[in-house]
Design a protein around this motif. Structure first.
Motif, mmCIF file in Angstrom:
data_model
loop_
_atom_site.group_PDB
_atom_site.id
_atom_site.type_symbol
_atom_site.label_atom_id
_atom_site.label_comp_id
_atom_site.label_asym_id
_atom_site.label_seq_id
_atom_site.Cartn_x
_atom_site.Cartn_y
_atom_site.Cartn_z
ATOM 1 N N UNK A 52 39.504 27.018 -19.213
ATOM 2 C CA UNK A 52 39.611 28.031 -18.039
ATOM 3 C C UNK A 52 39.405 29.536 -18.249
ATOM 4 N N UNK A 53 40.021 30.001 -19.561
ATOM 5 C CA UNK A 53 40.115 31.274 -19.810
ATOM 6 C C UNK A 53 38.678 31.835 -20.296
ATOM 7 N N UNK A 54 38.055 31.342 -20.862
ATOM 8 C CA UNK A 54 36.660 31.721 -21.157
ATOM 9 C C UNK A 54 35.518 31.274 -20.379
ATOM 10 N N UNK A 55 35.872 30.585 -19.014
ATOM 11 C CA UNK A 55 34.485 29.918 -18.272
ATOM 12 C C UNK A 55 33.755 31.045 -17.557
ATOM 13 N N UNK A 56 34.537 32.006 -17.150
ATOM 14 C CA UNK A 56 33.828 33.313 -16.522
ATOM 15 C C UNK A 56 33.472 34.608 -17.431
ATOM 16 N N UNK A 57 33.648 34.522 -18.758
ATOM 17 C CA UNK A 57 33.558 35.645 -19.329
ATOM 18 C C UNK A 57 32.218 35.744 -20.177
ATOM 19 N N UNK A 58 31.961 36.935 -20.506
ATOM 20 C CA UNK A 58 30.603 37.269 -21.223
ATOM 21 C C UNK A 58 30.681 37.152 -22.743
ATOM 22 N N UNK A 59 31.785 36.989 -23.400
ATOM 23 C CA UNK A 59 31.792 37.372 -24.732
ATOM 24 C C UNK A 59 31.357 35.945 -25.441
ATOM 25 N N UNK A 102 44.103 36.281 -34.998
ATOM 26 C CA UNK A 102 44.301 34.899 -34.743
ATOM 27 C C UNK A 102 45.554 34.598 -33.924
ATOM 28 N N UNK A 103 45.209 33.800 -32.882
ATOM 29 C CA UNK A 103 46.360 33.234 -32.213
ATOM 30 C C UNK A 103 46.358 31.645 -32.588
ATOM 31 N N UNK A 107 50.953 29.124 -29.501
ATOM 32 C CA UNK A 107 50.615 30.355 -28.671
ATOM 33 C C UNK A 107 49.221 30.269 -28.015
ATOM 34 N N UNK A 108 48.404 29.497 -28.325
ATOM 35 C CA UNK A 108 46.920 29.263 -27.769
ATOM 36 C C UNK A 108 47.238 28.582 -26.365
ATOM 37 N N UNK A 109 48.197 27.814 -26.129
ATOM 38 C CA UNK A 109 48.577 27.258 -24.649
ATOM 39 C C UNK A 109 49.602 27.967 -24.016
ATOM 40 N N UNK A 110 50.034 29.148 -24.590
ATOM 41 C CA UNK A 110 51.109 29.980 -23.631
ATOM 42 C C UNK A 110 50.115 30.910 -22.932
ATOM 43 N N UNK A 111 50.196 30.829 -21.590
ATOM 44 C CA UNK A 111 49.032 31.432 -20.810
ATOM 45 C C UNK A 111 49.209 33.103 -21.023
ATOM 46 N N UNK A 112 50.604 33.682 -21.182
ATOM 47 C CA UNK A 112 50.536 35.165 -21.333
ATOM 48 C C UNK A 112 49.993 35.552 -22.701
ATOM 49 N N UNK A 114 47.772 33.920 -24.665
ATOM 50 C CA UNK A 114 46.311 33.593 -24.335
ATOM 51 C C UNK A 114 45.769 34.907 -23.915
ATOM 52 N N UNK A 115 46.293 35.364 -22.444
ATOM 53 C CA UNK A 115 45.552 36.319 -21.795
ATOM 54 C C UNK A 115 45.612 37.770 -22.459
ATOM 55 N N UNK A 116 46.829 38.080 -23.277
ATOM 56 C CA UNK A 116 46.973 39.133 -24.035
ATOM 57 C C UNK A 116 46.162 39.040 -25.233
#
Length: 129
Positions: A52-59, A102-103, A107-112, A114-116
């Motif tokens: 979900x985090x990367x679905x709409x990103x351009x990286x 690295x995350x 920490x990868x499934x901690x939304x805050x 991951x967003x940061x």
């Protein structure tokens, strides 16, 4: 941009990550799947959030599977070697120029966290709030 599973060699992936200096590139490292499901509980927990985090990103975002349990545990596993230096699964590696960050694990499934780590929400992500 949807996540793309890569079958490239570790050296090709490292070169690809380092070649995009204007914006970060990402590598998501998961445990391999058995019968369509990851053997790693933390990976199973992280996958929907990362997708979900990367679905709409351009990286540039590549996904690799580090192996089954026996493959992952070997010290010579290529993803445990430099420059990746993955110690736990899942791991997201962010490369900006020659800086590798690295995350790791929960920490990868901690939304805050991951967003940061990934960066500010895109306009489309903000519209879904």
């Amino acid at each position: 941009m949807p996540l793309q599973v890569s079958t490239e060699s570790p050296s090709a992936i490292a070169q690809s990550l380092e070649s995009s200096s204007s914006q970060p590139s990402f590598l998501v490292v998961y445990a391999s799947h058995v019968n369509g499901r990851s053997w790693c509980g933390d990976c199973r927990e992280a996958e929907p959030l990362v997708d979900a985090k990367f679905a709409d990103r351009t990286e540039v975002v590549k996904v690799i599977y580090a192996g089954q349990q026996d493959e992952w545990r070997k010290t010579e596993n290529p993803w445990k070697q430099a420059p990746f230096s993955v110690t736990n699964l899942p791991t997201i590696i962010k490369v900006t120029g020659n800086k590798w960050e690295r995350l790791v694990e929960e920490d990868v499934y901690n939304q805050k966290k991951l967003d940061a780590f990934v960066g500010p929400k895109t306009k489309q992500e903000q519209q879904h709030l």
